[in-house]
Write a protein that holds these residues in place. Structure first.
Motif, short mmCIF file in Angstrom:
data_model
loop_
_atom_site.label_atom_id
_atom_site.label_comp_id
_atom_site.label_asym_id
_atom_site.label_seq_id
_atom_site.Cartn_x
_atom_site.Cartn_y
_atom_site.Cartn_z
N THR A 131 0.84 -1.20 0.00
CA THR A 131 0.00 0.00 0.00
C THR A 131 0.87 1.25 0.00
OG1 THR A 131 -1.79 -1.15 1.12
CG2 THR A 131 -1.79 1.27 1.26
N TYR A 132 1.88 1.29 0.86
CA TYR A 132 2.79 2.44 0.89
C TYR A 132 3.55 2.57 -0.43
CZ TYR A 132 2.07 3.76 5.74
OH TYR A 132 1.53 4.23 6.91
N PHE A 133 3.96 1.44 -0.97
CA PHE A 133 4.68 1.46 -2.23
C PHE A 133 3.79 2.04 -3.34
CE2 PHE A 133 5.88 -0.45 -6.28
CZ PHE A 133 7.22 -0.09 -6.36
N TYR A 134 2.54 1.55 -3.48
CA TYR A 134 1.63 2.05 -4.50
C TYR A 134 1.39 3.55 -4.36
CZ TYR A 134 0.41 -2.86 -5.36
OH TYR A 134 0.44 -4.19 -5.65
N LYS A 135 1.19 3.99 -3.11
CA LYS A 135 0.96 5.42 -2.87
C LYS A 135 2.17 6.24 -3.31
CE LYS A 135 -1.14 6.52 1.09
NZ LYS A 135 -1.48 6.46 2.54
N ALA A 136 3.36 5.71 -3.05
CA ALA A 136 4.58 6.42 -3.44
C ALA A 136 4.71 6.48 -4.96
CB ALA A 136 5.80 5.75 -2.81
N VAL A 137 4.42 5.38 -5.63
CA VAL A 137 4.55 5.34 -7.09
C VAL A 137 3.60 6.33 -7.76
CG1 VAL A 137 4.25 3.87 -9.14
CG2 VAL A 137 5.46 2.99 -7.14
N LYS A 138 2.45 6.58 -7.15
CA LYS A 138 1.51 7.54 -7.72
C LYS A 138 2.12 8.94 -7.82
CE LYS A 138 -2.83 5.39 -6.46
NZ LYS A 138 -4.10 5.52 -5.75
N GLU A 139 3.11 9.22 -7.00
CA GLU A 139 3.74 10.54 -7.00
C GLU A 139 4.86 10.67 -8.04
OE1 GLU A 139 4.58 12.29 -3.19
OE2 GLU A 139 3.00 11.07 -2.22
N ASN B 118 6.62 10.77 -11.84
CA ASN B 118 6.19 11.23 -13.15
C ASN B 118 6.12 10.03 -14.11
OD1 ASN B 118 8.73 10.78 -14.49
ND2 ASN B 118 9.49 12.71 -13.68
N GLU B 119 5.65 10.27 -15.33
CA GLU B 119 5.42 9.19 -16.28
C GLU B 119 6.67 8.37 -16.57
OE1 GLU B 119 4.55 12.35 -16.89
OE2 GLU B 119 2.45 12.44 -17.48
N ILE B 120 7.79 9.04 -16.77
CA ILE B 120 9.03 8.35 -17.10
C ILE B 120 9.52 7.52 -15.91
CG2 ILE B 120 11.45 8.64 -17.77
CD1 ILE B 120 9.43 9.23 -20.02
N GLU B 121 9.44 8.08 -14.72
CA GLU B 121 9.85 7.35 -13.52
C GLU B 121 8.99 6.10 -13.33
OE1 GLU B 121 11.44 11.19 -10.91
OE2 GLU B 121 9.32 10.63 -10.86
N LYS B 122 7.70 6.22 -13.59
CA LYS B 122 6.82 5.06 -13.50
C LYS B 122 7.24 4.00 -14.52
CE LYS B 122 2.69 7.43 -11.88
NZ LYS B 122 1.32 7.83 -12.21
N ALA B 123 7.56 4.44 -15.72
CA ALA B 123 7.99 3.50 -16.75
C ALA B 123 9.28 2.79 -16.33
CB ALA B 123 8.20 4.24 -18.08
N VAL B 124 10.22 3.54 -15.81
CA VAL B 124 11.51 2.96 -15.39
C VAL B 124 11.28 1.92 -14.30
CG1 VAL B 124 13.68 3.47 -14.20
CG2 VAL B 124 12.93 4.91 -16.08
N ILE B 125 10.47 2.25 -13.30
CA ILE B 125 10.25 1.32 -12.20
C ILE B 125 9.44 0.12 -12.67
CG2 ILE B 125 8.15 2.04 -10.99
CD1 ILE B 125 11.53 1.59 -9.33
N PHE B 126 8.49 0.33 -13.57
CA PHE B 126 7.72 -0.78 -14.14
C PHE B 126 8.65 -1.76 -14.86
CE2 PHE B 126 5.78 -2.47 -18.04
CZ PHE B 126 4.83 -3.32 -17.48
N LEU B 127 9.50 -1.24 -15.72
CA LEU B 127 10.41 -2.09 -16.48
C LEU B 127 11.39 -2.81 -15.56
CD1 LEU B 127 11.02 0.31 -19.50
CD2 LEU B 127 9.62 -1.78 -19.48
N PHE B 128 11.86 -2.12 -14.53
CA PHE B 128 12.76 -2.74 -13.55
C PHE B 128 12.05 -3.89 -12.83
CE2 PHE B 128 13.99 -2.87 -9.02
CZ PHE B 128 15.28 -3.37 -9.17
N LEU B 129 10.82 -3.66 -12.41
CA LEU B 129 10.08 -4.71 -11.71
C LEU B 129 9.70 -5.87 -12.63
CD1 LEU B 129 7.81 -2.55 -9.38
CD2 LEU B 129 9.80 -3.91 -8.75
N GLU B 130 9.68 -5.60 -13.92
CA GLU B 130 9.44 -6.67 -14.88
C GLU B 130 10.71 -7.49 -15.12
OE1 GLU B 130 6.55 -7.70 -16.83
OE2 GLU B 130 5.76 -6.76 -15.01
N GLY B 131 11.82 -7.07 -14.50
CA GLY B 131 13.06 -7.84 -14.59
C GLY B 131 13.97 -7.45 -15.74
N LEU B 132 13.72 -6.30 -16.36
CA LEU B 132 14.57 -5.88 -17.45
C LEU B 132 15.89 -5.31 -16.92
CD1 LEU B 132 11.75 -6.06 -18.83
CD2 LEU B 132 12.54 -4.25 -20.34
#
Length: 167
Positions: A105-113, A115-129
Protein backbone atom coordinates in the motif's frame (compact mmCIF):
# COMPACT_ATOMS: atom_id res chain seq x y z
CA UNK A 1 -1.07 -21.05 -42.75
CA UNK A 2 -2.01 -18.36 -40.26
CA UNK A 3 -3.09 -14.96 -41.47
CA UNK A 4 -1.27 -11.85 -40.30
CA UNK A 5 -4.23 -10.98 -38.09
CA UNK A 6 -4.21 -14.40 -36.42
CA UNK A 7 -0.48 -14.21 -35.72
CA UNK A 8 -0.88 -10.70 -34.33
CA UNK A 9 -3.82 -11.65 -32.11
CA UNK A 10 -2.02 -14.75 -30.82
CA UNK A 11 1.02 -12.62 -29.95
CA UNK A 12 -1.15 -10.04 -28.19
CA UNK A 13 -2.92 -12.79 -26.25
CA UNK A 14 0.41 -14.29 -25.17
CA UNK A 15 1.70 -10.96 -23.85
CA UNK A 16 -1.53 -9.22 -22.80
CA UNK A 17 -0.28 -8.96 -19.20
CA UNK A 18 2.08 -6.20 -20.35
CA UNK A 19 -0.86 -4.16 -21.58
CA UNK A 20 -2.96 -4.78 -18.48
CA UNK A 21 -0.13 -3.71 -16.18
CA UNK A 22 0.61 -0.56 -18.15
CA UNK A 23 -3.04 0.44 -18.25
CA UNK A 24 -3.32 -0.03 -14.48
CA UNK A 25 -0.15 1.96 -13.86
CA UNK A 26 -1.30 4.99 -15.80
CA UNK A 27 -5.06 5.09 -15.30
CA UNK A 28 -7.18 5.11 -12.12
CA UNK A 29 -10.62 4.27 -13.41
CA UNK A 30 -11.45 0.82 -14.79
CA UNK A 31 -13.10 2.31 -17.88
CA UNK A 32 -10.05 4.51 -18.52
CA UNK A 33 -7.84 1.42 -18.16
CA UNK A 34 -9.94 -0.39 -20.76
CA UNK A 35 -9.74 2.61 -23.10
CA UNK A 36 -5.97 2.76 -22.77
CA UNK A 37 -5.71 -1.01 -23.29
CA UNK A 38 -7.71 -0.69 -26.51
CA UNK A 39 -5.61 2.27 -27.64
CA UNK A 40 -2.41 0.26 -27.06
CA UNK A 41 -3.78 -2.69 -29.07
CA UNK A 42 -4.82 -0.29 -31.84
CA UNK A 43 -1.39 1.34 -31.96
CA UNK A 44 0.31 -2.06 -31.91
CA UNK A 45 -1.80 -3.16 -34.88
CA UNK A 46 -1.06 0.11 -36.73
CA UNK A 47 2.66 -0.42 -36.09
CA UNK A 48 2.70 -4.17 -36.69
CA UNK A 49 3.93 -3.74 -40.25
CA UNK A 50 7.09 -2.12 -38.88
CA UNK A 51 7.88 -5.11 -36.66
CA UNK A 52 10.72 -6.82 -38.48
CA UNK A 53 11.46 -9.54 -35.96
CA UNK A 54 14.91 -8.13 -35.14
CA UNK A 55 13.92 -8.29 -31.46
CA UNK A 56 11.45 -10.39 -29.52
CA UNK A 57 7.81 -9.46 -30.04
CA UNK A 58 7.47 -8.66 -26.33
CA UNK A 59 10.38 -6.20 -26.50
CA UNK A 60 8.82 -4.40 -29.44
CA UNK A 61 5.43 -4.53 -27.73
CA UNK A 62 6.80 -2.94 -24.53
CA UNK A 63 8.16 -0.02 -26.48
CA UNK A 64 5.05 0.67 -28.56
CA UNK A 65 2.67 0.17 -25.63
CA UNK A 66 4.72 2.33 -23.26
CA UNK A 67 4.99 5.14 -25.81
CA UNK A 68 1.25 4.88 -26.46
CA UNK A 69 0.51 5.10 -22.74
CA UNK A 70 2.74 8.16 -22.31
CA UNK A 71 1.14 9.97 -25.26
CA UNK A 72 -2.35 8.94 -24.13
CA UNK A 73 -1.81 10.31 -20.62
CA UNK A 74 -0.36 13.58 -21.86
CA UNK A 75 -3.13 14.02 -24.42
CA UNK A 76 -5.97 13.35 -22.01
CA UNK A 77 -4.44 15.04 -18.96
CA UNK A 78 -6.12 12.46 -16.75
CA UNK A 79 -5.13 11.59 -13.22
CA UNK A 80 -2.23 9.14 -13.25
CA UNK A 81 -2.18 5.89 -11.38
CA UNK A 82 0.70 3.82 -10.05
CA UNK A 83 -1.31 0.67 -10.28
CA UNK A 84 -0.45 -2.90 -9.96
CA UNK A 85 3.33 -2.89 -10.43
CA UNK A 86 4.29 -5.76 -8.28
CA UNK A 87 2.01 -8.53 -9.49
CA UNK A 88 4.81 -11.05 -9.66
CA UNK A 89 7.37 -9.25 -7.51
CA UNK A 90 7.97 -10.38 -3.94
CA UNK A 91 8.59 -7.46 -1.60
CA UNK A 92 10.14 -9.68 1.05
CA UNK A 93 9.93 -13.16 2.50
CA UNK A 94 7.48 -12.12 5.19
CA UNK A 95 5.14 -14.59 6.78
CA UNK A 96 2.80 -11.88 7.99
CA UNK A 97 0.40 -11.19 5.13
CA UNK A 98 -0.94 -7.97 6.69
CA UNK A 99 2.53 -6.48 6.97
CA UNK A 100 3.22 -7.34 3.34
CA UNK A 101 -0.07 -5.72 2.27
CA UNK A 102 0.79 -2.61 4.29
CA UNK A 103 4.16 -2.37 2.55
CA UNK A 104 2.53 -2.70 -0.86
CA UNK A 105 0.00 0.00 0.00
CA UNK A 106 2.79 2.44 0.89
CA UNK A 107 4.68 1.46 -2.23
CA UNK A 108 1.63 2.05 -4.50
CA UNK A 109 0.96 5.42 -2.87
CA UNK A 110 4.58 6.42 -3.44
CA UNK A 111 4.55 5.34 -7.09
CA UNK A 112 1.51 7.54 -7.72
CA UNK A 113 3.74 10.54 -7.00
CA UNK A 114 6.27 9.64 -9.72
CA UNK A 115 6.19 11.23 -13.15
CA UNK A 116 5.42 9.19 -16.28
CA UNK A 117 9.03 8.35 -17.10
CA UNK A 118 9.85 7.35 -13.52
CA UNK A 119 6.82 5.06 -13.50
CA UNK A 120 7.99 3.50 -16.75
CA UNK A 121 11.51 2.96 -15.39
CA UNK A 122 10.25 1.32 -12.20
CA UNK A 123 7.72 -0.78 -14.14
CA UNK A 124 10.41 -2.09 -16.48
CA UNK A 125 12.76 -2.74 -13.55
CA UNK A 126 10.08 -4.71 -11.71
CA UNK A 127 9.44 -6.67 -14.88
CA UNK A 128 13.06 -7.84 -14.59
CA UNK A 129 14.57 -5.88 -17.45
CA UNK A 130 18.27 -5.02 -17.30
CA UNK A 131 19.61 -1.47 -17.55
CA UNK A 132 20.38 -2.16 -21.21
CA UNK A 133 16.87 -3.43 -21.89
CA UNK A 134 15.33 -0.45 -20.07
CA UNK A 135 17.44 1.90 -22.17
CA UNK A 136 16.22 0.23 -25.37
CA UNK A 137 12.58 0.43 -24.26
CA UNK A 138 12.83 4.12 -23.35
CA UNK A 139 15.14 5.14 -26.19
CA UNK A 140 17.86 6.45 -23.87
CA UNK A 141 21.46 5.46 -23.20
CA UNK A 142 22.23 2.61 -20.83
CA UNK A 143 24.02 5.01 -18.49
CA UNK A 144 21.01 7.31 -18.46
CA UNK A 145 18.73 4.35 -17.68
CA UNK A 146 21.00 3.35 -14.80
CA UNK A 147 20.94 6.90 -13.38
CA UNK A 148 17.16 7.28 -13.84
CA UNK A 149 16.55 3.97 -12.07
CA UNK A 150 18.82 4.85 -9.16
CA UNK A 151 17.23 8.29 -8.78
CA UNK A 152 13.73 6.83 -9.02
CA UNK A 153 14.51 4.28 -6.31
CA UNK A 154 15.86 7.05 -4.07
CA UNK A 155 12.80 9.20 -4.76
CA UNK A 156 10.49 6.31 -3.87
CA UNK A 157 12.32 5.80 -0.58
CA UNK A 158 12.04 9.50 0.26
CA UNK A 159 8.32 9.56 -0.55
CA UNK A 160 7.72 6.47 1.59
CA UNK A 161 9.66 7.99 4.50
CA UNK A 162 7.55 11.15 4.22
CA UNK A 163 4.48 8.93 4.47
CA UNK A 164 5.83 7.73 7.81
CA UNK A 165 6.86 4.24 6.78
CA UNK A 166 10.28 2.77 6.08
CA UNK A 167 11.08 -0.49 4.35
Amino acid sequence: MDSIEQVFLASIEEHKGILYKLSKIYMDDTLDQEDLYQEMVFQLWRSYGSFKGDSKFSTWMYRVALNTALVYVKKDQRKLKAGYLMENHDVADESDHEQKEERLTYFYKAVKELNEIEKAVIFLFLEGLSHREISVQLGISEGNARVKLARTKEKLQEIIKKQGYEF
